[in-house]
Scaffold this motif. Structure first.
Motif, PDB file in Angstrom:
ATOM      1  N   GLN A 139       0.834  -1.201   0.000  1.00  0.00           N
ATOM      2  CA  GLN A 139       0.000   0.000   0.000  1.00  0.00           C
ATOM      3  C   GLN A 139       0.873   1.257   0.000  1.00  0.00           C
ATOM      4  O   GLN A 139       0.599   2.210  -0.732  1.00  0.00           O
ATOM      5  CB  GLN A 139      -0.920  -0.011   1.215  1.00  0.00           C
ATOM      6  CG  GLN A 139      -1.903   1.135   1.232  1.00  0.00           C
ATOM      7  CD  GLN A 139      -2.841   1.053   2.426  1.00  0.00           C
ATOM      8  OE1 GLN A 139      -2.634   0.258   3.333  1.00  0.00           O
ATOM      9  NE2 GLN A 139      -3.861   1.888   2.414  1.00  0.00           N
ATOM     10  N   ALA A 197       2.331   1.715  -3.426  1.00  0.00           N
ATOM     11  CA  ALA A 197       1.320   2.194  -4.365  1.00  0.00           C
ATOM     12  C   ALA A 197       1.055   3.684  -4.152  1.00  0.00           C
ATOM     13  O   ALA A 197       0.944   4.453  -5.122  1.00  0.00           O
ATOM     14  CB  ALA A 197       0.029   1.392  -4.210  1.00  0.00           C
ATOM     15  N   GLN A 198       0.969   4.110  -2.888  1.00  0.00           N
ATOM     16  CA  GLN A 198       0.754   5.525  -2.606  1.00  0.00           C
ATOM     17  C   GLN A 198       1.943   6.361  -3.080  1.00  0.00           C
ATOM     18  O   GLN A 198       1.756   7.465  -3.615  1.00  0.00           O
ATOM     19  CB  GLN A 198       0.533   5.739  -1.101  1.00  0.00           C
ATOM     20  CG  GLN A 198      -0.818   5.245  -0.627  1.00  0.00           C
ATOM     21  CD  GLN A 198      -0.985   5.376   0.881  1.00  0.00           C
ATOM     22  OE1 GLN A 198      -0.024   5.574   1.614  1.00  0.00           O
ATOM     23  NE2 GLN A 198      -2.221   5.238   1.344  1.00  0.00           N
ATOM     24  N   ALA A 208       3.931   5.619  -5.588  1.00  0.00           N
ATOM     25  CA  ALA A 208       3.875   5.648  -7.049  1.00  0.00           C
ATOM     26  C   ALA A 208       2.841   6.671  -7.528  1.00  0.00           C
ATOM     27  O   ALA A 208       3.092   7.428  -8.475  1.00  0.00           O
ATOM     28  CB  ALA A 208       3.542   4.265  -7.585  1.00  0.00           C
ATOM     29  N   ILE A 209       1.686   6.732  -6.874  1.00  0.00           N
ATOM     30  CA  ILE A 209       0.644   7.701  -7.234  1.00  0.00           C
ATOM     31  C   ILE A 209       1.145   9.123  -7.009  1.00  0.00           C
ATOM     32  O   ILE A 209       0.937  10.015  -7.834  1.00  0.00           O
ATOM     33  CB  ILE A 209      -0.646   7.429  -6.431  1.00  0.00           C
ATOM     34  CG1 ILE A 209      -1.280   6.126  -6.898  1.00  0.00           C
ATOM     35  CG2 ILE A 209      -1.627   8.578  -6.550  1.00  0.00           C
ATOM     36  CD1 ILE A 209      -2.435   5.657  -6.055  1.00  0.00           C
ATOM     37  N   ARG A 210       1.835   9.332  -5.874  1.00  0.00           N
ATOM     38  CA  ARG A 210       2.360  10.661  -5.576  1.00  0.00           C
ATOM     39  C   ARG A 210       3.374  11.091  -6.640  1.00  0.00           C
ATOM     40  O   ARG A 210       3.351  12.235  -7.110  1.00  0.00           O
ATOM     41  CB  ARG A 210       3.010  10.673  -4.186  1.00  0.00           C
ATOM     42  CG  ARG A 210       3.393  12.071  -3.701  1.00  0.00           C
ATOM     43  CD  ARG A 210       4.046  12.043  -2.349  1.00  0.00           C
ATOM     44  NE  ARG A 210       5.291  11.295  -2.304  1.00  0.00           N
ATOM     45  CZ  ARG A 210       6.471  11.746  -2.782  1.00  0.00           C
ATOM     46  NH1 ARG A 210       6.546  12.929  -3.332  1.00  0.00           N
ATOM     47  NH2 ARG A 210       7.559  11.013  -2.690  1.00  0.00           N
ATOM     48  N   GLN A 211       4.227  10.170  -7.061  1.00  0.00           N
ATOM     49  CA  GLN A 211       5.213  10.494  -8.103  1.00  0.00           C
ATOM     50  C   GLN A 211       4.534  10.798  -9.434  1.00  0.00           C
ATOM     51  O   GLN A 211       4.946  11.703 -10.158  1.00  0.00           O
ATOM     52  CB  GLN A 211       6.205   9.347  -8.268  1.00  0.00           C
ATOM     53  CG  GLN A 211       7.169   9.219  -7.100  1.00  0.00           C
ATOM     54  CD  GLN A 211       8.086   8.008  -7.243  1.00  0.00           C
ATOM     55  OE1 GLN A 211       7.956   7.229  -8.183  1.00  0.00           O
ATOM     56  NE2 GLN A 211       9.016   7.869  -6.298  1.00  0.00           N
ATOM     57  N   GLN A 212       3.471  10.060  -9.750  1.00  0.00           N
ATOM     58  CA  GLN A 212       2.742  10.319 -10.990  1.00  0.00           C
ATOM     59  C   GLN A 212       2.079  11.690 -10.938  1.00  0.00           C
ATOM     60  O   GLN A 212       2.076  12.428 -11.932  1.00  0.00           O
ATOM     61  CB  GLN A 212       1.683   9.236 -11.224  1.00  0.00           C
ATOM     62  CG  GLN A 212       2.248   7.910 -11.662  1.00  0.00           C
ATOM     63  CD  GLN A 212       1.161   6.850 -11.817  1.00  0.00           C
ATOM     64  OE1 GLN A 212      -0.023   7.097 -11.542  1.00  0.00           O
ATOM     65  NE2 GLN A 212       1.566   5.665 -12.250  1.00  0.00           N
ATOM     66  N   GLU A 213       1.511  12.048  -9.792  1.00  0.00           N
ATOM     67  CA  GLU A 213       0.869  13.363  -9.658  1.00  0.00           C
ATOM     68  C   GLU A 213       1.895  14.481  -9.816  1.00  0.00           C
ATOM     69  O   GLU A 213       1.622  15.498 -10.458  1.00  0.00           O
ATOM     70  CB  GLU A 213       0.159  13.474  -8.301  1.00  0.00           C
ATOM     71  CG  GLU A 213      -1.107  12.650  -8.208  1.00  0.00           C
ATOM     72  CD  GLU A 213      -1.728  12.682  -6.828  1.00  0.00           C
ATOM     73  OE1 GLU A 213      -1.086  13.189  -5.872  1.00  0.00           O
ATOM     74  OE2 GLU A 213      -2.860  12.180  -6.680  1.00  0.00           O
TER      75      GLU A 213
END
Length: 67
Positions: A48, A51-52, A54-59
């Motif tokens: 988890q 995943a969080q 990775a999402i932060r890096q994408q944002e």
């Protein structure tokens, strides 16, 4: 192996009944330490967090592209 003679000798009654009591006793063993979190829970939390991250890096990447 040489036979060791006992200091005490066995005495059996010649009359009456021979009885033996087997009294159960408590056997103490070392306490078992249980982990506060299971291995599976730790793996799920790690997944988890990854995943969080990775999402932060994408944002952040999306914000940089917009500018």
């Amino acid at each position: 192996m040489p036979e060791v003679k006992s200091v005490f000798r066995e005495v059996l009654p010649k009359q009456g009944q021979l009885s033996m009591e087997d009294v159960p006793t408590m056997v103490l063993c070392k306490p078992k330490l249980l982990p506060l979190k299971s291995v599976t829970l730790e793996k799920l939390e790690k997944m988890q967090m990854e995943a969080q991250e990775a999402i932060r890096q994408q944002e952040e990447a999306m914000k940089e592209q917009v500018q």
